[in-house]
Design an enzyme around this catalytic site. Sequence first.
Site, PDB file in Angstrom:
ATOM      1  N   SER A   1      35.412  52.983  38.546  1.00 40.97           N
ATOM      2  CA  SER A   1      35.586  51.817  39.418  1.00 40.97           C
ATOM      3  C   SER A   1      36.987  51.222  39.354  1.00 40.97           C
ATOM      4  O   SER A   1      37.352  50.444  40.215  1.00 40.97           O
ATOM      5  CB  SER A   1      34.555  50.737  39.072  1.00 40.97           C
ATOM      6  OG  SER A   1      34.794  50.229  37.781  1.00 40.97           O
TER       7      SER A   1
ATOM      8  N   HIS B   1      37.066  45.206  35.058  1.00 42.04           N
ATOM      9  CA  HIS B   1      37.481  44.996  36.455  1.00 42.04           C
ATOM     10  C   HIS B   1      38.639  44.009  36.523  1.00 42.04           C
ATOM     11  O   HIS B   1      38.927  43.306  35.563  1.00 42.04           O
ATOM     12  CB  HIS B   1      36.310  44.492  37.301  1.00 42.04           C
ATOM     13  CG  HIS B   1      35.369  45.582  37.708  1.00 42.04           C
ATOM     14  ND1 HIS B   1      34.201  45.326  38.375  1.00 42.04           N
ATOM     15  CD2 HIS B   1      35.413  46.925  37.546  1.00 42.04           C
ATOM     16  CE1 HIS B   1      33.565  46.477  38.607  1.00 42.04           C
ATOM     17  NE2 HIS B   1      34.288  47.457  38.103  1.00 42.04           N
TER      18      HIS B   1
ATOM     19  N   ASP C   1      32.457  41.709  42.716  1.00 42.11           N
ATOM     20  CA  ASP C   1      31.418  41.950  41.719  1.00 42.11           C
ATOM     21  C   ASP C   1      30.228  40.999  41.772  1.00 42.11           C
ATOM     22  O   ASP C   1      29.404  41.013  40.868  1.00 42.11           O
ATOM     23  CB  ASP C   1      32.024  41.883  40.312  1.00 42.11           C
ATOM     24  CG  ASP C   1      32.937  43.045  40.031  1.00 42.11           C
ATOM     25  OD1 ASP C   1      32.859  44.069  40.740  1.00 42.11           O
ATOM     26  OD2 ASP C   1      33.737  42.931  39.085  1.00 42.11           O
TER      27      ASP C   1
END
Length: 183
Positions: free
Chosen positions: A59, A100, A126
């Site tokens: 990701s 992230h 998210d």
Amino acid sequence: MESLQQYVGEFRDLAKRPRHFLTQVLNLACIVFSALMLWKGLMCVTNSESPVVVVLSGSMEPAFFRGDILFLTMYESQEPLAPGDVLVFQIEGRDIPIVHRLMNLHEKPDGTVSILTKGDNNQVDDRGLYANRQLFIGRKEVMGRAKAFLPYVGMITIWLNDYPWLKYILIGSMGFFVIIGRE
């Protein structure tokens, strides 16, 4: 096959000398406790509950790839969080931390912050990963900010988690060799 018989023979000899066997077991315990002390020391130095993490998914590509090891710090007073920082956070009820990028940061006058994150390789933010009805994460979920990384070194950790039998073979053989080790 001959070397395996030699190792078995050395283990039998070691079992006949309990004092030497106990010394080798204590050596193994010193290695394990030294690793734990190193981990706790890193936690104190970095001010992060998890100073080292492995990227488990794609990701964050192309910035970080699966298997990269990230080194984290959590010194917010010296260097405040800012959009663009790569954060590692853990959502309540989930076992695995998420790596992230911080997209938006909202700070209220009372000092509380609301953070929105997104994976570089993801299409959406998210909010779907957060807890039910949670739109932002706060400071308590953030484990640290990425400061450095080692590419692909963490693939070993991923393999050990994907193939548990490999973990047991590796740990068992390491313990065996430490116990029968020669001085």
